[in-house]
Scaffold this motif. Structure first.
Motif, PDB file in Angstrom:
ATOM      1  N   THR A 165      -5.614  22.833  -3.649  1.00  0.00           N
ATOM      2  CA  THR A 165      -4.201  23.196  -3.567  1.00  0.00           C
ATOM      3  C   THR A 165      -3.480  22.528  -2.416  1.00  0.00           C
ATOM      4  O   THR A 165      -2.299  22.216  -2.527  1.00  0.00           O
ATOM      5  N   GLU A 166      -4.155  22.288  -1.303  1.00  0.00           N
ATOM      6  CA  GLU A 166      -3.474  21.782  -0.114  1.00  0.00           C
ATOM      7  C   GLU A 166      -3.744  20.304   0.168  1.00  0.00           C
ATOM      8  O   GLU A 166      -2.911  19.649   0.788  1.00  0.00           O
ATOM      9  N   MET A 167      -4.890  19.780  -0.241  1.00  0.00           N
ATOM     10  CA  MET A 167      -5.236  18.415   0.110  1.00  0.00           C
ATOM     11  C   MET A 167      -5.820  17.661  -1.085  1.00  0.00           C
ATOM     12  O   MET A 167      -6.986  17.285  -1.080  1.00  0.00           O
ATOM     13  N   PRO A 168      -5.016  17.449  -2.115  1.00  0.00           N
ATOM     14  CA  PRO A 168      -5.525  16.692  -3.266  1.00  0.00           C
ATOM     15  C   PRO A 168      -5.707  15.224  -2.917  1.00  0.00           C
ATOM     16  O   PRO A 168      -5.129  14.709  -1.959  1.00  0.00           O
ATOM     17  N   LEU A 169      -6.519  14.555  -3.703  1.00  0.00           N
ATOM     18  CA  LEU A 169      -6.740  13.123  -3.525  1.00  0.00           C
ATOM     19  C   LEU A 169      -5.499  12.382  -4.006  1.00  0.00           C
ATOM     20  O   LEU A 169      -4.973  12.663  -5.072  1.00  0.00           O
ATOM     21  N   LYS A 170      -5.016  11.439  -3.215  1.00  0.00           N
ATOM     22  CA  LYS A 170      -3.816  10.681  -3.555  1.00  0.00           C
ATOM     23  C   LYS A 170      -4.043   9.192  -3.313  1.00  0.00           C
ATOM     24  O   LYS A 170      -4.889   8.792  -2.514  1.00  0.00           O
ATOM     25  N   ARG A 171      -3.240   8.403  -3.998  1.00  0.00           N
ATOM     26  CA  ARG A 171      -3.217   6.966  -3.743  1.00  0.00           C
ATOM     27  C   ARG A 171      -2.052   6.696  -2.791  1.00  0.00           C
ATOM     28  O   ARG A 171      -0.945   7.195  -3.001  1.00  0.00           O
ATOM     29  N   VAL A 172      -2.311   5.946  -1.730  1.00  0.00           N
ATOM     30  CA  VAL A 172      -1.251   5.549  -0.800  1.00  0.00           C
ATOM     31  C   VAL A 172      -1.154   4.027  -0.840  1.00  0.00           C
ATOM     32  O   VAL A 172      -2.169   3.337  -0.910  1.00  0.00           O
ATOM     33  N   TYR A 173       0.058   3.512  -0.817  1.00  0.00           N
ATOM     34  CA  TYR A 173       0.232   2.071  -0.976  1.00  0.00           C
ATOM     35  C   TYR A 173       1.535   1.603  -0.337  1.00  0.00           C
ATOM     36  O   TYR A 173       2.462   2.383  -0.116  1.00  0.00           O
ATOM     37  N   MET A 174       1.572   0.318  -0.037  1.00  0.00           N
ATOM     38  CA  MET A 174       2.729  -0.287   0.605  1.00  0.00           C
ATOM     39  C   MET A 174       2.793  -1.745   0.167  1.00  0.00           C
ATOM     40  O   MET A 174       1.760  -2.413   0.070  1.00  0.00           O
ATOM     41  N   SER A 175       3.987  -2.234  -0.093  1.00  0.00           N
ATOM     42  CA  SER A 175       4.128  -3.632  -0.480  1.00  0.00           C
ATOM     43  C   SER A 175       3.833  -4.539   0.710  1.00  0.00           C
ATOM     44  O   SER A 175       3.973  -4.139   1.869  1.00  0.00           O
ATOM     45  N   LYS A 176       3.429  -5.750   0.414  1.00  0.00           N
ATOM     46  CA  LYS A 176       3.217  -6.747   1.465  1.00  0.00           C
ATOM     47  C   LYS A 176       4.497  -6.949   2.264  1.00  0.00           C
ATOM     48  O   LYS A 176       4.470  -7.051   3.496  1.00  0.00           O
ATOM     49  N   GLU A 177       5.620  -6.993   1.545  1.00  0.00           N
ATOM     50  CA  GLU A 177       6.909  -7.223   2.196  1.00  0.00           C
ATOM     51  C   GLU A 177       7.231  -6.122   3.201  1.00  0.00           C
ATOM     52  O   GLU A 177       7.681  -6.385   4.324  1.00  0.00           O
ATOM     53  N   MET A 178       6.985  -4.870   2.810  1.00  0.00           N
ATOM     54  CA  MET A 178       7.244  -3.742   3.707  1.00  0.00           C
ATOM     55  C   MET A 178       6.319  -3.786   4.914  1.00  0.00           C
ATOM     56  O   MET A 178       6.751  -3.567   6.058  1.00  0.00           O
ATOM     57  N   LEU A 179       5.038  -4.070   4.689  1.00  0.00           N
ATOM     58  CA  LEU A 179       4.077  -4.132   5.792  1.00  0.00           C
ATOM     59  C   LEU A 179       4.482  -5.188   6.813  1.00  0.00           C
ATOM     60  O   LEU A 179       4.503  -4.929   8.021  1.00  0.00           O
ATOM     61  N   LEU A 180       4.823  -6.383   6.320  1.00  0.00           N
ATOM     62  CA  LEU A 180       5.160  -7.471   7.242  1.00  0.00           C
ATOM     63  C   LEU A 180       6.520  -7.257   7.902  1.00  0.00           C
ATOM     64  O   LEU A 180       6.717  -7.617   9.061  1.00  0.00           O
ATOM     65  N   GLN A 181       7.446  -6.661   7.176  1.00  0.00           N
ATOM     66  CA  GLN A 181       8.761  -6.393   7.747  1.00  0.00           C
ATOM     67  C   GLN A 181       8.680  -5.373   8.878  1.00  0.00           C
ATOM     68  O   GLN A 181       9.295  -5.534   9.925  1.00  0.00           O
ATOM     69  N   ARG A 182       7.899  -4.320   8.644  1.00  0.00           N
ATOM     70  CA  ARG A 182       7.837  -3.229   9.621  1.00  0.00           C
ATOM     71  C   ARG A 182       6.833  -3.478  10.745  1.00  0.00           C
ATOM     72  O   ARG A 182       7.043  -3.031  11.873  1.00  0.00           O
ATOM     73  N   TYR A 183       5.734  -4.181  10.433  1.00  0.00           N
ATOM     74  CA  TYR A 183       4.649  -4.284  11.404  1.00  0.00           C
ATOM     75  C   TYR A 183       4.210  -5.714  11.711  1.00  0.00           C
ATOM     76  O   TYR A 183       3.306  -5.916  12.514  1.00  0.00           O
ATOM     77  N   GLY A 184       4.839  -6.702  11.072  1.00  0.00           N
ATOM     78  CA  GLY A 184       4.439  -8.086  11.258  1.00  0.00           C
ATOM     79  C   GLY A 184       4.853  -8.662  12.608  1.00  0.00           C
ATOM     80  O   GLY A 184       5.647  -8.068  13.347  1.00  0.00           O
ATOM     81  N   ALA A 185       4.325  -9.847  12.905  1.00  0.00           N
ATOM     82  CA  ALA A 185       4.545 -10.492  14.207  1.00  0.00           C
ATOM     83  C   ALA A 185       6.010 -10.742  14.482  1.00  0.00           C
ATOM     84  O   ALA A 185       6.496 -10.534  15.598  1.00  0.00           O
ATOM     85  N   SER A 186       6.784 -11.194  13.479  1.00  0.00           N
ATOM     86  CA  SER A 186       8.194 -11.516  13.712  1.00  0.00           C
ATOM     87  C   SER A 186       8.984 -10.275  14.084  1.00  0.00           C
ATOM     88  O   SER A 186       9.860 -10.300  14.939  1.00  0.00           O
ATOM     89  N   GLU A 187       8.645  -9.137  13.460  1.00  0.00           N
ATOM     90  CA  GLU A 187       9.328  -7.881  13.770  1.00  0.00           C
ATOM     91  C   GLU A 187       9.024  -7.435  15.189  1.00  0.00           C
ATOM     92  O   GLU A 187       9.914  -7.037  15.937  1.00  0.00           O
TER      93      GLU A 187
END
Length: 195
Positions: A165-187
């Motif tokens: 009820t409280e901690m079901p298994l989930k898929r978590v995902y992020m686009s390459k574009e979002m990852l690099l935009q938010r956490y990449g070297a240029s940012e």
């Protein structure tokens, strides 16, 4: 966690690492291990409207549970445990972005995808969340993660009982574009940060 149990887990983790294709982002300093593979599953649409389809190349992310368990040793408070995990995920994402940026297959990679019970609070970090089909593989993974939860969590036995009820298994995902935009070297350069 019992020190002897942690030692045995460390030995098993070393064997597991050698028997899989998982790669460290930065051993002993990053909470993620990864493997490059073709995505198998339902179509995923990220929060920035990028699409990950069956057969697309992805970077599969795994939380390094043994490493996290060593960080949690002695922590009894549930809130502190959650904050510790969140902090290490935030610290690890820039190195994950750097790892992806350095890959020869960077242009082909559509995004990062993981499966976890530790999905609360990840959406503000840029992740999207969806359900997983409860086939035999995910049933096995849920059993395995329940075992780890019982070992790592200060109130693991009770948390396992409330898993469904409280901690079901989930898929978590992020686009390459979002990852690099938010956490990449240029940012990070723009923000005055450094690697």
């Amino acid at each position: 966690m019992n020190s002897s149990l942690l030692t045995l887990w460390g030995l098993w983790d070393d064997v597991y690492q050698r028997c899989t294709r998982l790669r460290y982002i930065e051993k002993g300093a990053n909470i993620f291990r990864v493997v490059l593979l073709r995505y198998r599953g339902e179509t995923l649409v990220t929060d920035d409207q990028q699409v990950i389809r069956n057969g697309d190349l992805i970077l599969k992310i795994h939380i390094h549970n043994y490493y996290f368990a060593t960080l949690c040793k002695g922590v009894k408070d549930e809130l502190r445990l959650a904050l510790l995990l969140r902090r290490h995920i935030m610290q690890s994402l820039p190195k994950l972005a750097s790892y992806l940026e350095s890959m020869a297959q960077k242009e082909e990679v559509k995004g990062i995808v993981g499966t976890t019970m530790l999905h609360k609070g990840v959406q503000p970090l840029g992740f999207s969340i969806s359900d997983v089909p409860m086939n035999w593989f995910f049933r096995y993974k849920r059993w395995y993660l329940r075992l780890l939860l019982r070992i790592i969590h200060p109130d693991g036995k009770r948390r396992v009982q409330t898993w469904d009820t409280e901690m079901p298994l989930k898929r978590v995902y992020m686009s390459k574009e979002m990852l690099l935009q938010r956490y990449g070297a240029s940012e990070h350069t723009t923000l005055g940060g450094s690697r």
